[in-house]
Scaffold this active site. Structure first.
Site, short mmCIF file in Angstrom:
data_model
loop_
_atom_site.label_atom_id
_atom_site.label_comp_id
_atom_site.label_asym_id
_atom_site.label_seq_id
_atom_site.Cartn_x
_atom_site.Cartn_y
_atom_site.Cartn_z
N HIS A 233 20.63 -14.42 0.58
CA HIS A 233 19.57 -14.20 1.32
C HIS A 233 19.01 -13.42 0.88
O HIS A 233 19.11 -11.58 0.63
CB HIS A 233 19.93 -14.02 2.29
N HIS B 1 9.03 -10.26 1.95
CA HIS B 1 9.73 -11.10 3.14
C HIS B 1 8.15 -10.84 4.30
O HIS B 1 7.38 -11.74 4.75
CB HIS B 1 10.86 -10.89 3.64
#
Length: 267
Positions: A10, A52
């Site tokens: 991730h 992100h």
């Protein structure tokens, strides 16, 4: 023995290296991760970068909304020192060079996957809402086309899958590149999909760890509809074991090394 889930890093090995940096992805590959996960956002001058947040304060020493900035502006900031502010004083503290401090373009990450020396999956999440709407998907398909991964030849499969919480984004991808696999990310299961079904054209289910913890039967329901189940974000030994026991197809983890170690118990 039931097939073990694949391990997807991730934002790279983001527990030990600054997230979304080349250093984080290279570390994940070294650990033996089966796949890598990234988020993509579009700069003001049309480049896809792996970041992100909508703003850049959390993971860089700059400020502002990413979509209003050029790639050159983003490259002027340090994207790694927030993780280890004293790294320059400790040679064992982590990356101090460009790999751990420079903003990462999707193009560079795609090349890293191509050159890894072994098959690596890449899960790319499109972030929405965004001022650029469908331009994100168009740029993504163009980038994948340059690597031959947007429209796989018959009998072959692209190493890339596209994920999003936005069904509209996945629909755009299905229209532009129907051969690509897509993943609907969910922090809750919409009522009409609680039987394990998914919107037309979506390949895989991407439920949160909370979903499969509170509704463990969802995994079996989705798989009976022919869908793989990829769970995020799985970071503890107990949670990895829980996902393994449920038979999920992939775990997305900040700690791919830990997940691999736990799953190795079954080998």
């Amino acid at each position: 023995m039931r097939k073990l889930p694949r391990v997807v890093a991730h934002r790279g090995a983001s527990a030990v290296e600054p997230e979304h940096t080349l250093a984080a992805y290279r570390r994940a590959i070294e650990f033996g991760a089966d796949g890598l996960e990234c988020d993509v956002r579009l700069t003001a001058d049309g480049h896809l970068v792996c970041v992100h947040d909508r703003t850049i304060e959390r993971t860089s020493n700059g400020q502002g909304v990413l979509s209003t900035m050029s790639l050159a502006q983003l490259e002027s900031y340090d994207w790694g020192s927030w993780k280890r502010p004293w790294a320059d004083l400790d040679e064992n503290a982590g990356p101090t060079g460009a790999d751990g401090r420079r903003v990462l373009t999707l193009e560079t990450l795609l090349a890293t996957v191509r050159d890894a020396g072994r098959p690596i999956e890449l899960a790319i999440e499109t972030k929405h809402p965004t001022r650029y709407a469908g331009r994100v998907e168009r740029r993504l398909v163009e980038a994948l086309d340059r690597f031959g991964w947007a429209r796989p030849r018959p009998g072959t499969e692209s190493p890339v899958r596209v994920m999003s919480f936005s069904w509209l984004s996945l629909r755009r991808m299905r229209t532009a590149a129907p051969g690509l696999r897509t993943v609907l990310l969910m922090d809750r299961i919409p009522l009409r999909f609680r039987d394990g079904s998914l919107p037309a054209g979506v390949s895989y289910a991407g439920p949160s760890l909370e979903i499969v913890t509170t509704q463990p039967d969802y995994v079996d329901k989705a798989q009976k509809h022919g869908h793989q189940v990829h769970v995020w974000t799985v970071n503890t030994e107990n949670d990895v074991r829980h996902c393994r026991d449920l038979g999920v197809d992939a775990v997305i983890s900040d700690r791919p090394d830990l997940a691999l170690q736990v799953l190795a118990e079954d080998v």
